[in-house]
Design an enzyme around this catalytic site. Structure first.
Site: not given
Ligand code: NAD
Length: 497
Positions: A191, A267
């Site tokens: 997804k 991650e």
């Molecule tokens: P996010 O957590 O909002 O979303 C990530 C994914 O989770 C998306 O596909 C989103 O649709 C899904 N998601 C959101 N809410 C959900 C729920 N309630 N249930 C299931 N799935 C859900 O993060 P973002 O805004 O897309 O990305 C930014 C974040 O990602 C930052 O915190 C960043 O640090 C992190 N990130 C971490 C790494 C790593 O390798 N550690 C790499 C890239 C980004």
């Protein structure tokens, strides 16, 4: 430097065809509900495509297809060398379509196309190639049991892998999960983030063209609380690999507990420290890399070096250098090879960043930037911004996920290390010093999955990437990535001696 000009990129962008349906069981298909959502170009505000909005029904279809493919062995029981050949073809196809893959991410989430075509898209090809090449070189074990027993310990694919990824490196985050999971023989249901689903859909098409069998690689675009949650709760998903925020990572652990105890790998977020000591001889290189470490990809990088600890004796000199670098990295049209930074992913993210910046203007010292800007009169852009601030300011504590650097002076090595570790996160850290003993001593004390010495954000296919503390657990990349997507299976054979 990109091999195309702004005009050439713009012309190509105008000719793009977007795959906007879900990819399930080897075919593009609408969501069962018929719903769609707009994928918006944050640099212009224009809708790029109306994308299938998958929900639980579509996730279920994809998981059923993935399970069927896994169980009949069309991929899971193919010889590793056979899977290798297919994934090597996929790497080649990504290279053949490099400009298109780069444009997809640039248009969809605002990153510089120049970075996408030199870093992200070639990276995806390389990561598929690396995992493909590795998979037929991994040997299993025979345990040192007594005579009369032969105990074979084998790595077997785990089954159906759900992958939920963010928007900041759409193609590469999809690849980090899919390359290792597929090479190991699993079926995958991916997804992508709702903000940037387009490159993952094209990747699925290229995977099919390369020979990945139907049902083995599925992509279900949609929102987190519907499609993402359905994948997390699905009883037939064996493993869930997530990259995203810490808050949502915690939800995936709950989903696993509420359903089938699937393995969960996270991650998550970061607030990575960068420590610059006065004994660092090349402060210009340190300033170049410190600026890159926070302003690359508009600061929308999980491992961004967003906290900079600088020894007080060199603080003013270093701040001047940083402000100078920031001035040279102003946002522009993401398709312009001369632009210093691209667009922020969407309006909501800009507003979140600007809340921190506006609060910082009264609680900290603004050194550079601090304004939202537009390019050609539109778009989601924020200046590269630098504050000198205190350790307890939200600027220095919270993950802003934008081009905002917090600079904090220190007086001793112990103080610097203690402040660097004073965070819930532990993804990455950097240290700048010409004292070898200090480099090793400080690296050992820092709580981070990766510590880079005299550089920032060092990363390669050969080295594991992942976090400590609330930055998550489990590693992407390197041979260790296979640990997530395989189970150890022991077979005892009794024989007559
Ligand atoms: P996010 O957590 O909002 O979303 C990530 C994914 O989770 C998306 O596909 C989103 O649709 C899904 N998601 C959101 N809410 C959900 C729920 N309630 N249930 C299931 N799935 C859900 O993060 P973002 O805004 O897309 O990305 C930014 C974040 O990602 C930052 O915190 C960043 O640090 C992190 N990130 C971490 C790494 C790593 O390798 N550690 C790499 C890239 C980004």
């Amino acid at each position: 430097m990109s091999d195309l000009t702004l005009d050439q990129w713009t012309a190509r962008a105008g000719q793009m065809n977007f795959r906007a349906q879900a990819f399930i069981d080897g075919r593009f298909t609408d969501a069962a509900s018929g719903k769609r959502f707009s994928s918006i170009n944050p640099a212009t505000g224009a809708a790029l495509a109306e994308v299938a909005e998958c929900d639980a029904a579509d996730v279920d279809r994809a998981v059923i297809a993935a399970r069927r493919a896994f169980d009949d062995g069309r991929w899971s029981r193919a010889a590793p060398a056979e899977r290798k050949a297919v994934l090597l073809r996929l790497a080649e196809l990504i290279r053949e379509n490099l400009h298109e893959m780069a444009l997809l991410d640039s248009l969809d989430m605002g990153k510089l196309v120049q970075d996408a075509v030199t870093i992200d898209a070639p990276g995806a090809a390389h990561f598929f190639q690396w995992h493909a090449e590795a998979i037929d070189k991994l040997y299993d074990e025979v345990a040192p049991t007594g005579p009369g027993d032969l105990a074979l310990v084998r790595r077997v694919p785990i089954g159906v892998v759900g992958a939920v990824v963010p928007w900041n490196f759409p193609l590469d985050m999809a690849t980090w999960k899919a390359a290792a999971a597929l090479a190991a023989g699993n079926s995958v249901v991916l997804k992508p983030a709702e903000q940037a689903p387009l490159s993952a859909l094209r990747l699925a098409e290229l995977a099919a063209e390369a020979g990945v069998p139907d049902g083995v690689f599925n992509v279900v675009p949609g929102y987190g609380p519907t499609a993402g949650k359905a994948l997390g709760l699905h009883m037939n998903v064996d493993c869930l690999a997530f990259t995203g925020s810490t808050a949502v990572g915690k939800l995936f652990m709950q989903y696993a507990g509420q359903s089938n105890l699937k393995a969960v790998w996270l991650e998550t977020g970061g607030k990575s420290p960068n420590l610059v000591f006065a004994d660092c001889q090349d402060l210009d290189a340190a300033a170049d890399m410190a600026a890159f470490g926070i302003f690359f990809n508009q600061g929308e990088v999980c491992s961004a070096n967003s906290r900079l600890y600088v020894e007080r004796a060199i603080k003013e000199e270093f701040l001047e250098k940083l402000a100078d670098r920031a001035a040279g990295m102003q946002p522009g049209n993401p398709l312009d090879p001369a632009a210093g930074m691209g667009a922020i992913v969407d309006e909501k993210q800009v507003q979140g960043i600007m809340r921190f910046v506006e609060a910082g203007k009264t609680s900290a010292r603004l050194v550079a930037g601090g304004e939202r800007v537009s390019v050609d009169g539109k778009g989601c852009f924020v200046q590269p911004t630098i504050f000198e601030t205190a350790q307890d300011n939200p600027l220095a504590r919270d993950e802003i996920f934008g081009p905002v650097l917090s600079v904090i002076p220190f007086d001793s090595e112990d103080e610097a290390t203690a402040m660097a570790n004073d965070t819930i996160y532990g993804l990455a850290a950097s240290v700048w010093t010409d004292d070898l003993s200090r480099a090793i001593r400080v690296s050992e004390k820092l709580h981070a999955g990766t510590v880079s010495v005299n550089t920032v954000d060092a990363l390669s296919a050969q080295t594991p990437f992942g976090g400590m503390k609330q930055s998550g657990f489990g590693r992407d990349l390197s041979l260790h990535s296979f640990d997530k997507y395989t189970a150890l299976k022991t077979t005892w054979i009794r024989y007559k001696t």
